[in-house]
Structure formats: structure tokens, C-alpha cells
Scaffold this motif. Structure first.
Motif, PDB file in Angstrom:
ATOM      1  N   THR A 278       0.977  -1.338   0.494  1.00 44.46           N
ATOM      2  CA  THR A 278       0.443  -0.017  -0.089  1.00 44.46           C
ATOM      3  C   THR A 278       1.053   1.074  -0.695  1.00 44.46           C
ATOM      4  OG1 THR A 278      -1.379  -1.162   1.012  1.00 44.46           O
ATOM      5  CG2 THR A 278      -1.865   1.363   1.154  1.00 44.46           C
ATOM      6  N   LEU A 279       2.492   1.594   0.720  1.00 42.45           N
ATOM      7  CA  LEU A 279       2.580   2.192   1.103  1.00 42.45           C
ATOM      8  C   LEU A 279       3.303   2.396  -0.694  1.00 42.45           C
ATOM      9  CD1 LEU A 279       4.348   1.694   4.664  1.00 42.45           C
ATOM     10  CD2 LEU A 279       2.391   3.333   3.883  1.00 42.45           C
ATOM     11  N   ALA A 280       3.671   1.444  -1.063  1.00 39.92           N
ATOM     12  CA  ALA A 280       4.545   1.371  -2.250  1.00 39.92           C
ATOM     13  C   ALA A 280       3.707   2.052  -3.644  1.00 39.92           C
ATOM     14  CB  ALA A 280       4.924   0.202  -2.829  1.00 39.92           C
ATOM     15  N   ASN A 281       2.301   1.523  -3.444  1.00 36.34           N
ATOM     16  CA  ASN A 281       1.660   1.976  -4.645  1.00 36.34           C
ATOM     17  C   ASN A 281       1.567   3.728  -4.240  1.00 36.34           C
ATOM     18  OD1 ASN A 281       1.282  -0.372  -5.178  1.00 36.34           O
ATOM     19  ND2 ASN A 281      -0.876  -0.987  -4.039  1.00 36.34           N
ATOM     20  N   GLY A 282       1.165   3.867  -3.213  1.00 39.08           N
ATOM     21  CA  GLY A 282       1.190   5.226  -2.420  1.00 39.08           C
ATOM     22  C   GLY A 282       2.316   5.880  -3.674  1.00 39.08           C
ATOM     23  N   LEU A 283       3.233   6.384  -3.347  1.00 36.11           N
ATOM     24  CA  LEU A 283       4.738   6.480  -3.782  1.00 36.11           C
ATOM     25  C   LEU A 283       4.804   6.581  -5.689  1.00 36.11           C
ATOM     26  CD1 LEU A 283       7.194   4.823  -1.190  1.00 36.11           C
ATOM     27  CD2 LEU A 283       6.376   7.519  -1.373  1.00 36.11           C
ATOM     28  N   LYS A 284       3.901   5.596  -5.997  1.00 35.83           N
ATOM     29  CA  LYS A 284       4.008   5.207  -7.346  1.00 35.83           C
ATOM     30  C   LYS A 284       2.825   6.204  -7.989  1.00 35.83           C
ATOM     31  CE  LYS A 284       4.567   1.487 -10.299  1.00 35.83           C
ATOM     32  NZ  LYS A 284       3.986   0.431 -10.863  1.00 35.83           N
ATOM     33  N   MET A 421      10.359   7.074   4.257  1.00 33.77           N
ATOM     34  CA  MET A 421      10.542   6.549   5.645  1.00 33.77           C
ATOM     35  C   MET A 421      10.361   4.860   6.040  1.00 33.77           C
ATOM     36  SD  MET A 421      12.322  10.351   7.364  1.00 33.77           S
ATOM     37  CE  MET A 421      12.817   9.253   8.465  1.00 33.77           C
ATOM     38  N   LEU A 422       8.784   5.153   6.015  1.00 36.13           N
ATOM     39  CA  LEU A 422       8.428   4.178   6.359  1.00 36.13           C
ATOM     40  C   LEU A 422       8.442   2.887   5.508  1.00 36.13           C
ATOM     41  CD1 LEU A 422       6.858   2.992   9.333  1.00 36.13           C
ATOM     42  CD2 LEU A 422       4.725   3.375   7.870  1.00 36.13           C
ATOM     43  N   LEU A 423       8.697   2.804   4.606  1.00 34.53           N
ATOM     44  CA  LEU A 423       8.796   2.101   3.392  1.00 34.53           C
ATOM     45  C   LEU A 423       9.799   1.310   3.352  1.00 34.53           C
ATOM     46  CD1 LEU A 423       7.638  -0.060   0.951  1.00 34.53           C
ATOM     47  CD2 LEU A 423       8.507   1.864  -0.178  1.00 34.53           C
ATOM     48  N   GLU A 424      11.075   2.498   4.001  1.00 29.08           N
ATOM     49  CA  GLU A 424      12.217   1.425   3.920  1.00 29.08           C
ATOM     50  C   GLU A 424      12.272   1.017   5.374  1.00 29.08           C
ATOM     51  OE1 GLU A 424      14.856   5.141   2.141  1.00 29.08           O
ATOM     52  OE2 GLU A 424      14.666   5.029   3.652  1.00 29.08           O
ATOM     53  N   VAL A 425      11.811   0.879   6.447  1.00 34.14           N
ATOM     54  CA  VAL A 425      12.112   0.397   7.517  1.00 34.14           C
ATOM     55  C   VAL A 425      10.824  -0.470   7.341  1.00 34.14           C
ATOM     56  CG1 VAL A 425      10.785   0.252  10.298  1.00 34.14           C
ATOM     57  CG2 VAL A 425      11.975   2.293   9.208  1.00 34.14           C
ATOM     58  N   VAL A 457      18.789  -1.398  -5.428  1.00 35.21           N
ATOM     59  CA  VAL A 457      17.932  -1.065  -6.490  1.00 35.21           C
ATOM     60  C   VAL A 457      17.080  -0.022  -5.729  1.00 35.21           C
ATOM     61  CG1 VAL A 457      17.817  -3.252  -8.146  1.00 35.21           C
ATOM     62  CG2 VAL A 457      16.076  -2.805  -6.073  1.00 35.21           C
ATOM     63  N   ASP A 458      15.816   0.286  -6.602  1.00 34.60           N
ATOM     64  CA  ASP A 458      15.150   1.962  -6.535  1.00 34.60           C
ATOM     65  C   ASP A 458      13.975   0.500  -5.581  1.00 34.60           C
ATOM     66  OD1 ASP A 458      12.547   0.284  -7.472  1.00 34.60           O
ATOM     67  OD2 ASP A 458      13.240   1.804  -9.549  1.00 34.60           O
ATOM     68  N   LEU A 459      13.073   1.657  -4.664  1.00 36.18           N
ATOM     69  CA  LEU A 459      12.400   0.978  -4.021  1.00 36.18           C
ATOM     70  C   LEU A 459      11.274  -0.027  -4.467  1.00 36.18           C
ATOM     71  CD1 LEU A 459      11.627   4.051  -1.002  1.00 36.18           C
ATOM     72  CD2 LEU A 459      13.173   1.948  -1.282  1.00 36.18           C
ATOM     73  N   GLU A 461      11.511  -1.304  -7.289  1.00 36.62           N
ATOM     74  CA  GLU A 461      12.247  -2.786  -6.956  1.00 36.62           C
ATOM     75  C   GLU A 461      11.672  -4.146  -6.003  1.00 36.62           C
ATOM     76  OE1 GLU A 461      13.351  -5.895  -9.391  1.00 36.62           O
ATOM     77  OE2 GLU A 461      12.172  -4.448 -10.309  1.00 36.62           O
ATOM     78  N   GLN A 462      12.668  -3.311  -4.561  1.00 41.88           N
ATOM     79  CA  GLN A 462      13.067  -3.434  -4.047  1.00 41.88           C
ATOM     80  C   GLN A 462      11.409  -4.371  -3.495  1.00 41.88           C
ATOM     81  OE1 GLN A 462      15.419  -1.922  -0.718  1.00 41.88           O
ATOM     82  NE2 GLN A 462      16.276  -0.787  -2.205  1.00 41.88           N
ATOM     83  N   VAL A 463      10.148  -4.105  -3.603  1.00 44.24           N
ATOM     84  CA  VAL A 463       8.925  -4.122  -2.926  1.00 44.24           C
ATOM     85  C   VAL A 463       9.000  -5.812  -4.079  1.00 44.24           C
ATOM     86  CG1 VAL A 463       6.768  -3.858  -2.963  1.00 44.24           C
ATOM     87  CG2 VAL A 463       8.327  -2.662  -2.220  1.00 44.24           C
ATOM     88  N   ILE A 464       8.743  -5.475  -5.445  1.00 42.94           N
ATOM     89  CA  ILE A 464       8.844  -6.628  -6.188  1.00 42.94           C
ATOM     90  C   ILE A 464       9.709  -8.108  -5.843  1.00 42.94           C
ATOM     91  CG2 ILE A 464       9.190  -7.482  -8.238  1.00 42.94           C
ATOM     92  CD1 ILE A 464       8.704  -4.963  -9.762  1.00 42.94           C
ATOM     93  N   ARG A 465      10.981  -7.275  -5.082  1.00 43.87           N
ATOM     94  CA  ARG A 465      11.577  -8.810  -4.842  1.00 43.87           C
ATOM     95  C   ARG A 465      11.146  -9.260  -3.877  1.00 43.87           C
ATOM     96  NH1 ARG A 465      17.969  -7.159  -7.447  1.00 43.87           N
ATOM     97  NH2 ARG A 465      16.597  -6.671  -9.191  1.00 43.87           N
ATOM     98  N   LEU A 466      10.881  -8.425  -3.149  1.00 40.76           N
ATOM     99  CA  LEU A 466      10.229  -8.982  -2.078  1.00 40.76           C
ATOM    100  C   LEU A 466       8.740  -9.833  -1.836  1.00 40.76           C
ATOM    101  CD1 LEU A 466      10.933  -8.475   1.308  1.00 40.76           C
ATOM    102  CD2 LEU A 466       8.885  -6.796   1.541  1.00 40.76           C
TER     103      LEU A 466
END
Length: 594
Positions: A278-284, A421-425, A457-459, A461-466
Motif C-alpha cells: 500500500t505504501l509503495a503504491n502510494g509513492l508510485k 522512510m516508513l517503507l524503508e523500515v 535497486v529502487d524501492l 523493485e525492492q518491493v517486487i523482490r520482497l
């Protein structure tokens, strides 16, 4: 042979050749009423048995689209040109379009098409060029002949790069029945093959598929599941129809796991991943659909309480404080008895514990900004001295490290900064969760996880790999928990999934394969009914090998036939003591051009 027939055959061949060579098109029309599609054989269940990984041509009756107006006007039927401008179609918002299912041709028409296909490839009749041979041709049939033929097929056979002949196929099918006496016997099938091919020696192979995990029936109610684990058996020396696969069979698990099944021990982590997404989608996209908070206490109040606990602990020695801080006892989104405790960690650092509180209570961007503002102020004024993992890479972790030296960079909590910041955590925390399990269970090593753990890699892509890593864990935990797979099979499955996702996109529909000894799962299938059972009789060698096969299945293998039966087409055997099986028979013959 008449020149007109040969001319029609060459015309038909030219049409197929153009479709085969055209990379931008997958279909065309022949004689206005015949639709030809180029597709992979695995999309057709009946054909898939022999042409799973092969491109084929499929001929069927051209189907008109039903067009109706939204204002209640009477429906009109007309055939639409499939090359029509899609933009115009979209602009006509007052028109509804529905498509019928695939429609068969008459058996006579199907025979004509196979004849044209065969003639055009026979070097003794037509001028065959040096182009690659045509894809196999399959034609849907209306079962109007005495045999009830549902499919006809033809495949060109080559020897030494020259066309040698053609293999012709026919598929017949019958509706479901619970009467085993009405099924063809093994001896009858052998005799059918012998009469057709006059063979003295025959080979017999058996196959079966059982469902080990998926939709279940409880008290006449079907509990649907998009996840499934089936097992395919193959063996020789078949003695009777519907016999149980012997322990000497080769067995392969087909594993498809869709994340989000509430029965999964991973469901709590899935919900955590959904919040991170949800956080990643909000950034995108700039828009966020917040999940319903699990906690009734607001995110800001939870953060204030947490910081107050840390202020109190700061009065004790730092090493004692580290031991005292525990993972917060917040609400779980699933029954604790379902959630597997071995996926939890007891070494959550400050940032991770903050994440646990916030992900269950945040409901707006304002919440995130307000919570982080409280944390940064506490760090700046030295109110708290939290500990963090050395390998933490988030922006918040870097601020915590700076606070140890009473020097904190200014952070403007505006725009997308708080969400980032929260997404990174969250990424940091969940990566460690997955590492903890995979390394702890000795299923892989850090070196093999480098692709999934990289922060270079960017955030997005990090979410996709996670997500890939999470899907991998869903697969391993599902097979380990519900099937009780031993360590060596879990290890092989882990490596297979890791290697697959390094080069392939995220896909929950992908089916992972795993070889397994039947004895390991015998208690799952030996008292169950198969969802598919088959026997294949073959004779001849090489190009001249011919086969006769029978497939019994709990669902029809032919999708253009409506069966007259007491059991529905989409049958689930449920509480029926004797299961109902649809019967599908395939025959094959070889005709030489030499």
C-alpha cells in the motif's frame, strides 16, 4: 486428383503459412465462417495431453458477437471484424458485447480441412517448398458421427529433414457416469488398438493425478481456494482401469500457491506485506487506499506510549534496556493458533518495533508524519537511546546512528518523505524475517539471497523482490505444513523457486514442479479418488509409433461440448461415494507419403 482440390489445398496451406510466420497476429478467417487460431497446445486440456509445449493451429466455427444496447433495445446479432478499431468500440459506450464459447464445425467439414492440410504437405501431390513444416492442425468437431468425435488433429512427420508422412488424431468423449461397468475395460482398449494397427506387441503406461491441497468440501459446502497442490504419477505395467498408482511410480508435485489464503501460517505476514505494498503504491501513483486499522488505539498514541517506555528504560543500563524491550503484544489478524510462531523473531530493533505498531494503526499520511515527528524529536533531544541492527539500511536507522553522537541531520517531513522512510523500515524488517526463517531452517545461504536482499535497486523493485521472497515462503511453508515434506525436498524446492524468480516476473499462477517419492505422500492419495486417470497403449517405433489412450476425469476435457448427464459439467465429487468420471479416448494413426 482434381486440380481444383489441389489448388484449394495450396490456398489453405498459404493461409496457414502466413499465420505461422506473422508474429503480430494469432488468428485469421478462412471461407468467412471458419476461425483459425494459433496458440500453445497447453491451453486446450484434451490436446494438452500430447501437444503441451507445442504451437498448434485450431479451427472452429466463426462465432458472432451478441450486441445489445444499454437502453433496453432488442439484441442484435452480427459478426464483427476482429480488426475493427478498438478505440471506436470503446467510444460506443451504449453497446454491450458478449462472446459465446468456442463452437465446433461439422465432422464432415473437419475431415475436409484435414484433407486440405494433408494434401498441401504431401510432396507427391503438391509442390512442397523448403519452409519449416506447418504447425499441427486441430479442428473442433460437433460429434455428429457415430463415434462422437470431438476433435480431429493432424501432425506432419519428418525424417532426415524431409516430409515423410502425417499422423492423424481423433478424440471422442462421453458424459460423466458413476457406473464403472459402463467404462471401457483395459482388454477392450487393447483390442481397439490391435484392430486399428494390427500390432503384435504393445507397451502400456499408466498416469494419474490426485489433488493434495486446494478447494475442499465440508458438510456439502465447497470451500474455494485458488491455491492447489496436485501430484502426477506415471508407471508401467497397468493391470486394470482406475488402479492405484504403485509405489514404484514416478511422482511429480505441481505446486501453485496464491498468497492470502487464511488457512496459511503465512497469512499474518501476508497482511504485513499488503500494508507495505500500500505504501509503495502510494509513492508510485500518488493515491492510497488505506487498509482498515487492526488497532483501536491511534498510531500517534501507540507511538507516544512506546517512546515513553523507552524513556523510562533509558534510566537503566543500555544493555539491560535492550533485553527488556520486547515485541509489542498487539492484536493479530488471525487466530494465534493458526499463525506459526517459528516465523516470528525475538530480536526486533527499535525501528522494527515501531513498524509493527504503525502498520496496524496507520490510516493516513498525516499519521505517518506525526509519528515520525515524535520519534525524530525524541532522538534529537536525547530522550531515548534505542538500539538497531548493524546492517539496517533505512533512513530512520541512519538518524538513530547519528543520535548516538548527538548530531542529527534535519529532515523535512513533507511530501513523500514520511512514506518513503516508513517503507524503508518495513522492507528492512520483512527481509530480516524471511532471512531468519530460510537461514534458520538451513534452506539456503545469504549468497543465494543476494538478489532478493539488494538495496542497490529502487524501492519499487525492492518491493517486487520482497513479494517474490514472500511467495517463495508461502510455497515452502504450505508444502511443509500441509504435506509434511521432509527437509531434503523442501531444500530442493527452495532452490528451484529462488532460481526461477531471479529471472522471471512475479506470477502466482506459475506452477512449480517437484519430484517426490510416492511413499512420502501415500497416505494422501491411496484412499482418495483421482481427479484424472489415464492409460496409454502404444506400438511401433520412432516416427511410426502410434498410440491409443483413455482419460477418465472429474471434469470434461472438451470445452465445446455440453454433456447430457445427471452430473454438472463443473463437477466436484463431494460426498458421492462413487465418483463420476468423464471419459475421453484418443486414437492415432500414421500415414506415410513415401
Amino acid at each position: 486428383m482434381g486440380s481444383k482440390v489441389v489448388s484449394r489445398a495450396e490456398e489453405f496451406s498459404t493461409l496457414l503459412r502466413c499465420l505461422q510466420d506473422d508474429q503480430s497476429s494469432n488468428s485469421c478467417t478462412y471461407e468467412e465462417d471458419i476461425h483459425i487460431t494459433k496458440m500453445n497446445g497447453d491451453k486446450l486440456t484434451a490436446v494438452n495431453l500430447y501437444f503441451a509445449n507445442q504451437t498448434i493451429f485450431v479451427c472452429e466455427k466463426a462465432v458472432p458477437k451478441i450486441i445489445g444496447l444499454c437502453d433496453g433495445d432488442e439484441l442484435n446479432t452480427e459478426t464483427l471484424n476482429c480488426t475493427a478499431d478498438s478505440d471506436d468500440a470503446e467510444d460506443s459506450c451504449d453497446v454491450l458485447q458478449t462472446e459465446q464459447g468456442p463452437q465446433p464445425l461439422t465432422v464432415m467439414k473437419a475431415r475436409q480441412l484435414l484433407s486440405l492440410y494433408t494434401l498441401s504437405q504431401n510432396p507427391g501431390v503438391s509442390a512442397v517448398d523448403n519452409n519449416p513444416i506447418l504447425h499441427p492442425l486441430w479442428v473442433r468437431c460437433d460429434r455428429s458421427d457415430p463415434a462422437g468425435t470431438a476433435w480431429f488433429g493432424a501432425e506432419i512427420v519428418c525424417a532426415s529433414n524431409k516430409v515423410a508422412g502425417v499422423k492423424l488424431y481423433s478424440i471422442t468423449c462421453k458424459g460423466s457416469t458413476v457406473e464403472k461397468k459402463s467404462l471401457v475395460t483395459l482388454e477392450e482398449l487393447k483390442q481397439m488398438h490391435k484392430n486399428r494397427h494390427h500390432s503384435s506387441s504393445m507397451g502400456i503406461k499408466g498416469s494419474a493425478r490426485f489433488s493434495l491441497f486446494g478447494s475442499t468440501v465440508v458438510e456439502n459446502t465447497t470451500i474455494e481456494s485458488q491455491s492447489s497442490v496436485t501430484v502426477d504419477f506415471k508407471w508401467s505395467h497397468v493391470e486394470s482401469i482406475l488402479e492405484i498408482p504403485p509405489l514404484s511410480s514416478t511422482a511429480t508435485l505441481n505446486i501453485k500457491v496464491v498468497c492470502g489464503d487464511m488457512r496459511s501460517p503465512m497469512f499474518e505476514m501476508y497482511r504485513e506485506l499488503e500494508f507495505l505494498q500500500t505504501l509503495a503504491n502510494g509513492l508510485k501513483t500518488g493515491e492510497t487506499e488505506w487498509m482498515e486499522p487492526v488497532e483501536s488505539t491511534s498510531a500517534v498514541n501507540l507511538t507516544k506510549v512506546y517512546l515513553e517506555e523507552l524513556r523510562n528504560m533509558a534510566k537503566t543500563p543500555q544493555d539491560q534496556a535492550a533485553k527488556t524491550v520486547e515485541t509489542p503484544k498487539l492484536k493479530q489478524e488471525t487466530d494465534p493458533s493458526i499463525f506459526n510462531a517459528f516465523l516470528e523473531r525475538g530480536d526486533l530493533d527499535f525501528a522494527e518495533q515501531l513498524w509493527v505498531r504503525m502498520r496496524k494503526s496507520v490510516s493516513s499520511y498525516q499519521d505517518i508524519g506525526d509519528c515520525l515527528k515524535l520519534v525524530i524529536e525524541a532522538l534529537r533531544y536525547g530522550d531515548i537511546k534505542p538500539w538497531i541492527h548493524r546492517d539496517s539500511s533505512s533512513s530512520l536507522s541512519k538518524l538513530i546512528l547519528q543520535s548516538y553522537h548527538q548530531q542529527i541531520d534535519h529532515v523535512s517531513l513533507t511530501g513523500i518523505t514520511p512514506v518513503t522512510m516508513l517503507l524503508e523500515v518495513g522492507l528492512d524488517k520483512m527481509r530480516k524475517d524471511y532471512i531468519n526463517y530460510l537461514i534458520g531452517e538451513e534452506l539456503t545461504t545469504l549468497n543465494h539471497l543476494y538478489y532478493y536482499l539488494s538495496t542497490e535497486v529502487d524501492l519499487q523493485e525492492q518491493v517486487i523482490r520482497l513479494r517474490k521472497l514472500h511467495h517463495l515462503l508461502e510455497i515452502i511453508v504450505t508444502c511443509g505444513t500441509f504435506l509434511g515434506l521432509p527437509y531434503d525436498r523442501q531444500f530442493v524446492l527452495t532452490q528451484s523457486c529462488l532460481n526461477h524468480y531471479k529471472t522471471s516476473p512475479y506470477d502466482e499462477e506459475h506452477e512449480f514442479k517437484l519430484q517426490i517419492k510416492p511413499a512420502l505422500i501415500s497416505h494422501f492419495y491411496q484412499k482418495e479418488h483421482p481427479i484424472m486417470w489415464g492409460v496409454e497403449i502404444s506400438s511401433g517405433q520412432g516416427l511410426r509409433e502410434v498410440r491409443t489412450s483413455l482419460q477418465l476425469s472429474d471434469k470434461p476435457l472438451v470445452d465445446h461440448v455440453i454433456f447430457e448427464t445427471d452430473f454438472p459439467n463443473e463437477t466436484v465429487n463431494g460426498d458421492i461415494d462413487e465418483p463420476a468420471f468423464f471419459s475421453t479416448t484418443m486414437c492415432c494413426s500414421f500415414n506415410s507419403f513415401v
